[in-house]
Design an enzyme around this catalytic site. Structure first.
Site, short mmCIF file in Angstrom:
data_model
loop_
_atom_site.label_atom_id
_atom_site.label_comp_id
_atom_site.label_asym_id
_atom_site.label_seq_id
_atom_site.Cartn_x
_atom_site.Cartn_y
_atom_site.Cartn_z
N GLU A 820 33.70 -25.92 18.84
CA GLU A 820 34.93 -25.36 19.40
C GLU A 820 34.85 -25.30 20.92
OE1 GLU A 820 37.62 -21.27 19.31
OE2 GLU A 820 36.17 -21.63 17.70
N ARG A 898 36.48 -9.18 17.00
CA ARG A 898 36.67 -9.39 15.55
C ARG A 898 35.65 -8.55 14.77
NH1 ARG A 898 39.42 -12.53 11.83
NH2 ARG A 898 40.59 -13.60 13.44
N GLU A 1279 37.24 -19.37 6.57
CA GLU A 1279 36.23 -18.37 6.92
C GLU A 1279 36.10 -17.21 5.94
OE1 GLU A 1279 36.06 -18.01 11.62
OE2 GLU A 1279 38.14 -18.10 10.91
#
Length: 1347
Positions: A820, A898, A1279
């Site tokens: 990423e 997160r 995920e």
């Protein structure tokens, strides 16, 4: 290279000219190499010389199987063909004289015809990213060439040397089960005539009327016809039969390969070249040359010498020539075990037990038994057995021979033997047994793994008694050599085999086999404990056998018997349950159907093109990186002189060569190339460009850098002590924490550490940069999840606008978040080199480089304080998270956010307070990884909820259930839980796993077994879907309709195996109303869809699907008048009419997720678009003496909404789950105290293998999940399932609790993640662990540290 001429057979002279021609065949075609390089591998030759890129490079050390090919050769003495799988990355081309090579391209193609092994893995949904697929195909193909009707056990053995990071292995095994004798099994689906899994007991069969049909129909597969296989080349057969054995001589500028024709010549050459390395399988030397920079100027290859391959049965035992392969040794010993009485074959059985777990099949097929001995590895699997059995070795030089016994005098030091330089090992005699013999191996992973400790033990008794007459205890992994515990053995001579002997043996072994606390490999307490535990297993085994002979010995208690059992693996079984599409759905509407991955067939034939598979561009050169060897230092000087003298050298690239900005990274806090200072080991300082990869890498290693070292910070604890944190420190709070703790009946405090994780995508980072010659334009072909970010940072480095940079992504061989943001580390450097030279530049990182440089999942440490009522209801939580961020911020703040937003997992807590600290350390920057902080946050939650249950003495599932959220409740970030399905998932999982019956069975098993324990755990997950950075929640699409009716679809997402392109074609097919066959996706490119978000956060199907739908709807609106005018017309008619009417048949689609926007400062706004829910129940069995565990069963219920493609979604669930199994139970990154990554490849870093999947695996996609937040009511799946693997961790913890209870220990205890064999064993406190006390941490420097 040139074609073989007709007189070649006559011209091949045995006298040997300056060097010889190498003759071999590839896919039936003859190859003559007139300039064979002794250091070139078959893999390099296939890919670069012959242009056959189907065989992949995954690790270069024979540990992943991506490079598997089949070799075939005719054996004149046996008059038969031998077919065997090998690792092309280790096979020297010089070893292939008169050998036939078959690659994945040679057995079938999409255009020609697929071989059944290719078709089945593709249509059985066993290929996701596809990078491992050719190797798996060839392993299966080689098995079938030798055994057309294998058993499932044979298939699993064939795959021991193959790894896959995407699929979770189940679909591969299920697809290939159709080629086995067990292919008739219904897989638990419940056949009418009785299911084999219930032994015909119909009343046991689960009445499950909603079982969906299988994801594939085996009846559709082409049958396997062994008579239609590719034939062995007739010309090669003729050459093999007629040509006399002759010596061969191959030479390069660095090395000479000498292949003697007979034993006499071999001995003569060894006398002339005493320092020459003898190579048979190259499984050790190949790794030394590649990774340890070893150079062996003379290589002796005794491949054709009969005496070294001979097997002789004597009165004393079986004599194996030193060049006999381990596969051959195993086959001969198996035959002997079947033919001879048991008392004669105990040594053979011990050797076979070690061979079961020795490397992978590809290694065993070429590795020689003599090589295993002569390598003198201190952790050898076989040498302890040979030593315990007193095997005899025949040594020889040109003047004499001698026979020596393999004992403690044979190994004279680390990797050194008693052989004189001019001697060779001719043979080994493995004796018939007149004694009790056992062998043991303990490694991090059972399959294809190097040992932590190996042991072999033999004992003989005075006839008719239990008095010890002779005892040999041999251990590997406890010293620089394989050792005999002679002091202990001597003490026990003349003693009766019983409890007193056991006590004295353990005390003596604990004294005799000590380890320095700083010993390489670490795990000191574990290794010492294993020496005692393994002896105890041997003691019980012998005691049981003595009792069986009628001798008067202590009886082995029934609850101790499981300690004596040899590991046996049940064949895997699985069930997949999904909701079929409504019967009213049109047959051409494929949304919701289990459609095969669009690239699967190409991936199975090796025709799918990955970045490094692209043919070389004209004038292309290769780049190798120069990286820091220090964690924190100033660069004093760089000496390039040795590199400049290297063959093929073109130039170096350093910071001064960057035409634009040297600032890079997501947060613009990194450098393209280090300038004056390095901040981690692996920090990129520069690069060398040369004509080939090998030359570039050698030149890069020749660069000399001088440093002034600065004090590094490596671990979280060091960062806390130094207050080394990035800002901001995030806080999330709801309710009144003080009041919550006052309300609580109990308060519990604890801490836990979760280790990092390497992405281990099978395709490492790769970039090809091609300057286009004008206006500074440059084109990049990159394996990245973030083409737009790559475009932006490359433009910045080159000092040009982004519109001059085009980034193409065809497909990736896996990503998982690792591609990423960190791919730009390589892309920017390669682009700078291409810009400087105005030539195409390519670089694909080696596995060890990739692991060293790119970072991985963040290690986390947490301290928590939890308040709860007597009922188990949690009322207050205070938690502090610390992540090891590394030397730059990268995405770490978002990862921490997160983690904080998942700190309660699925539990409703009125009063919570969480803080997140980003620890600034001198490690390579850690980054995104599937789950993105969520798994770490939820793991701590499950840990404290387990602690609460244990402290109350209540079942953990009850405590979890009473704390679960209810519909409509608020999360800590004040988001209402709408369309909530977790309770449905929980209830279905309890039912499908038969949780209550399983719990009762586990408790019964644990009462009946002292040394093996079973554990059971059920764990929920709630995972928020959206990028936490609001601006990323957007996507674009571009759809062209051509005049022939074909559709070209482009969107902003990238394909890394997750099936995104397949799903997008399904979406476009439904909206446009055309078959999928009319729609094509070529690639992802910055020149078609600009400003794309990374393919990440599990949101790509939601975002890009909505954008594709938008574009297709626009086109439908434009076509609608022509459909109305001609309702009976075809799609092509409507398209043609619109075109002739000058209608635009190209449309841009766009989508942004509505109503998002959250503020951590005010704890207000909407953080996530929706939540994905799931529950998993797992059962394990733990060996309390070794720490090894078996994954017995797992049931997963996952809410994916209305699945766009059940085959892909179930594949994602299983793949994520197995990646989580690695995270929580297996994968460990070891760092030295100086910040050097010690585990840099599959040899030392273990991801789950085929044998690690649960033996019973049920995956159910929740039915009728009401949901309206994403495309066609589907939900994200990439995920969320990963965390469900924590059910395995907590099942292990449950089993450990049962073991600790046997020692009178109750209550909560700390178990860090991963639950490795070491941690499991050390937590099972017992009489043996007490004999191995822990050293004071302040008095030594450990081999590795917990970062």
């Amino acid at each position: 290279m040139r074609e073989l001429d007709t007189n070649m057979g006559d011209r091949m002279n045995c006298a040997g000219s300056s060097f010889d021609d190498l003759v071999f065949f590839v896919n039936g075609k003859k190859v003559v190499e007139t300039n064979a390089d002794p250091e070139m591998t078959l893999l390099t030759y296939l890919r670069r010389t012959l242009g056959l890129p189907g065989t992949k490079l995954g690790c270069a050390e024979g540990g992943c199987g991506a490079c598997t090919v089949m070799l075939s050769k005719y054996q004149p003495h046996a008059q038969k063909l031998l077919h065997y799988a090998v690792n092309a990355c280790l096979a020297p081309i010089c070893s292939l004289h008169l050998v036939s090579v078959t690659t994945v391209e040679g057995i079938g193609s999409v255009a020609r015809q697929l071989h059944p092994v290719q078709e089945r893995i593709a249509k059985g949904h066993g290929s996701q990213c596809g990078f491992c697929t050719p190797g798996i195909v060839m392993s299966m193909y080689a098995l079938l060439r030798n055994n057309p009707t294998p058993k499932m056990a044979d298939v699993e053995e064939a795959f021991q040397g193959n790894l896959c990071r995407c699929t979770g292995y189940r679909p591969i095994l299920e697809a290939y089960k159709t080629l086995t004798v067990e292919s008739g099994c219904c897989g638990g689906k419940g056949r009418e005539n009785g299911c084999c899994m219930t032994n015909g007991k119909a009343e046991e069969k689960e009445t499950d009327v909603d079982l969906a049909p299988r994801l594939f129909n085996a009846a559709d597969f082409a049958p396997l016809d062994p008579t239609q296989e590719v034939i062995f080349p007739p010309e090669l057969m003729s050459l093999s039969k007629t040509q006399k054995t002759c010596s061969l001589h191959f030479r390069s500028d660095r090395a000479v390969w000498l292949q003697p024709a007979n034993l006499e010549e071999f001995l003569d050459l060894k006398f002339k070249h005493p320092d020459a390395r003898v190579v048979v399988g190259n499984t050790e030397v190949g790794i030394e040359v590649k990774f340890k920079n070893m150079l062996y100027p003379v290589i002796l290859a005794p491949a054709f010498i009969p005496e070294l391959h001979r097997v002789t049965h004597t009165y004393e035992g079986i004599v194996f020539g030193a060049a006999c392969t381990l596969t051959q040794v195993g086959e001969v010993l198996k035959e002997a075990v079947e033919a001879l009485p048991p008392y004669m074959t105990q040594v053979f059985i011990a050797v076979l037990e070690q061979l079961r777990w020795f490397a992978g099949q590809q290694i065993r097929n070429v590795a020689a038994v003599g090589g295993n001995i002569m390598t003198a590895s201190p952790i050898s699997d076989l040498n302890p057995v040979f030593m315990a059995a007193s095997c005899k070795l025949t040594l020889m030089d040109k003047d004499s021979s001698r026979v020596v016994q393999m004992d403690d005098t044979f190994f004279v030091g680390y990797r050194r033997t008693m052989l004189r330089p001019q001697e060779i090992l001719l043979s080994i005699e493995i004796p018939y047994s007149r004694k009790f013999v056992s062998a043991f191996k303990q490694s991090p992973r059972r399959e294809d793994d190097i040992s932590i400790v190996t042991a072999a033990m033999s004992v003989t008794f005075t006839p008719g008694t239990c008095v010890v007459e002779d005892l040999r205890l041999s251990y590997g992994g406890m010293a620089p050599t394989t050792v005999l515990a002679k002091n202990t053995a001597n003490k026990l001579l003349g003693r009766c085999w019983g409890e007193k002997l056991l006590e004295e043996a353990c005390s003596s072994l604990a004294e005799e086999l000590t380890l320095d606390p700083s010993v390489p490999g670490g795990m000191v307490i574990y290794r010492r404990t294993l020496t005692l535990s393994l002896f105890y297993k041997f003691y019980l085994t012998v005691l049981q056998k003595l009792g069986g002979q009628g001798l008067n010995v202590e009886e082995v208690r029934s609850n101790f018997l499981s300690a004596t059992e040899i590991y046996h693996q049940e064949p895997p079984s699985s069930v997949q349950i999904y909701q079929e599409v409504p019967q009213t759905q049109h047959p051409d509407d494929v949304v919701g159907r289990p459609v095969m991955h669009l690239s699967a067939l190409k991936q199975a034939t090796g025709e799918a093109v990955y970045c490094d598979d692209m043919p070389l561009f004209e004038n292309e050169v290769y780049l190798a990186l120069i990286t820091s060897s220090k964690a924190h230092a100033r660069i004093l000087s760089i000496d390039e002189s040795a590199a400049e003298c290297s063959p093929g050298f073109i130039c170096c690239v350093f910071a001064a060569d960057i035409p634009g900005s040297n600032t890079t990274g997501i947060m613009h806090d990194e450098t393209v190339l280090a300038d004056g200072q390095v901040t981690c080991v692996g920090h990129i300082i520069g690069a060398v460009v040369a004509d080939t990869q090998l030359h570039a890498q050698r030149a890069a290693k020749a660069i000399r850098i001088q440093y002034e070292e600065l004090q590094p910070i490596i671990t979280i604890q060091e960062a806390i002590a130094a207050k080394s944190f990035y800002q901001p420190i995030r806080t999330l709070q709801k309710g009144d924490l003080e009041a919550g703790f006052k309300q609580a009946d109990h308060i519990l405090e604890g801490e836990m550490h979760i280790g990092g994780q390497e992405h281990f995508y099978l395709e490492t980072n790769v970039t090809v940069a091609v300057p286009r010659g004008e206006d500074d334009e440059i084109e990049l072909f990159v394996s990245t999840q973030a083409p737009s970010e790559t475009q932006s940072l490359v433009a910045m480095a080159l000092g040009i606008p982004a519109n001059r940079v085009v980034v193409h992504v065809k497909r990736m061989g896996g990503g998982f978040g690792g591609k990423e943001s960190r791919t730009t580390l390589l892309s920017t450097v390669v682009s700078v080199a291409a810009h400087k030279l105005r030539r195409p530049v390519r670089c694909m990182l080696d596995r060890d480089e990739d692991m060293l440089i790119t970072g991985g999942r963040h290690p986390f440490y947490a301290k928590y304080k939890v308040g709860f009522l007597k009922s188990g209801k949690v009322v207050a939580l205070d938690v502090s998270y610390y992540s090891n961020t590394g030397n730059s911020r990268d995405l770490s703040l978002s990862v921490m956010e997160r983690a904080l937003s998942h700190m309660e997992n699925s539990y409703s807590i009125a009063n919570v307070h969480g803080r997140g600290f980003l620890c600034r350390t001198n490690l390579p920057s850690n980054t995104a990884f599937r789950g993105f902080g969520g798994p770490q946050g939820m793991m701590f939650a499950e840990n404290w909820i387990t602690d609460v249950a244990q402290s109350l003495g209540r079942p953990a599932d009850e405590v979890r259930r009473i704390n679960l959220y209810q519909r409509g409740e608020l999360t800590p970030f004040n988001q209402v839980l709408e369309q909530y399905t977790l309770d449905l998932c929980w209830d279905e999982c309890l039912s499908r796993s038969r949780y209550r019956q399983s719990r009762a069975a586990v408790e019964l098993y644990n009462r009946q077994n002292r040394w093996t324990k079973r554990g059971l755990a059920i764990v929920p997950t709630k995972f928020g879907i959206s990028f936490t950075a609001v601006f990323l929640n957007q996507a674009g699409a571009l759809v062209h309709i051509y005049t022939d009716g074909s559709v070209l679809l482009t969107h902003g997402g990238t394909e890394m195996g997750q099936g995104l392109h397949t799903k997008m074609v399904q979406v476009a097919s439904r909206v446009l109303g055309v078959p999928c066959s009319k729609i094509h996706i070529s690639e992802t490119s910055t020149q078609t869809v600009p400003n794309t978000s990374p393919t990440a956060a599990s949101a790509s199907s939601d975002l890009n699907g909505a954008a594709v739908k938008n574009a297709c709807q626009l086109l439908n609106e434009r076509l609608e008048p022509y459909k109305s005018k001609n309702p009976k017309g075809s799609w092509e008619d409507w398209v043609k009419a619109a075109y002739l009417d000058r209608v635009n048949l190209s449309a841009n689609g766009f989508y942004k997720t509505p109503d998002l926007g959250y503020d951590f400062e005010t704890n207000s706004g909407r953080l996530f678009n929706y939540f994905s829910y799931g529950v998993a129940c797992s059962e394990v069995e733990v060996d309390c003496l070794t720490g090894a565990h078996k994954n017995l069963s797992t049931t997963i219920v996952m809410d994916v909404g209305v699945s766009l493609n059940p085959a892909i979604d179930i594949g994602q669930v299983e793949g994520a789950f197995m990646q989580g199994v690695g995270l929580f139970t297996l994968e460990e990154l070891h760092y030295s105290p100086e910040g050097v990554l010690l585990s840099r490849g599959p040899g030392s870093y273990k991801i789950p293998a085929f044998g690690d999947i649960p033996r019973k695996l049920t995956v159910s996609l929740l039915r009728d999940g009401a949901h309206d937040k994403a495309i066609f009511a589907s939900k994200a799946v990439g995920e969320p399932p990963l965390f469900l693997a924590s059910s395995v961790f907590f099942a292990i913890k449950d089993a450990i609790s049962a073991a600790r209870a046997e020692s009178g220990i109750a209550g909560p205890f700390r178990l860090d993640s991963p639950a490795s064999a070491e941690r499991i064993r050390n937590a099972c406190n017992d009489r043996f662990t007490k004999l191995c006390p822990v050293a004071d941490p302040g008095i030594f420097r450990p081999w590795s540290v917990q970062v």
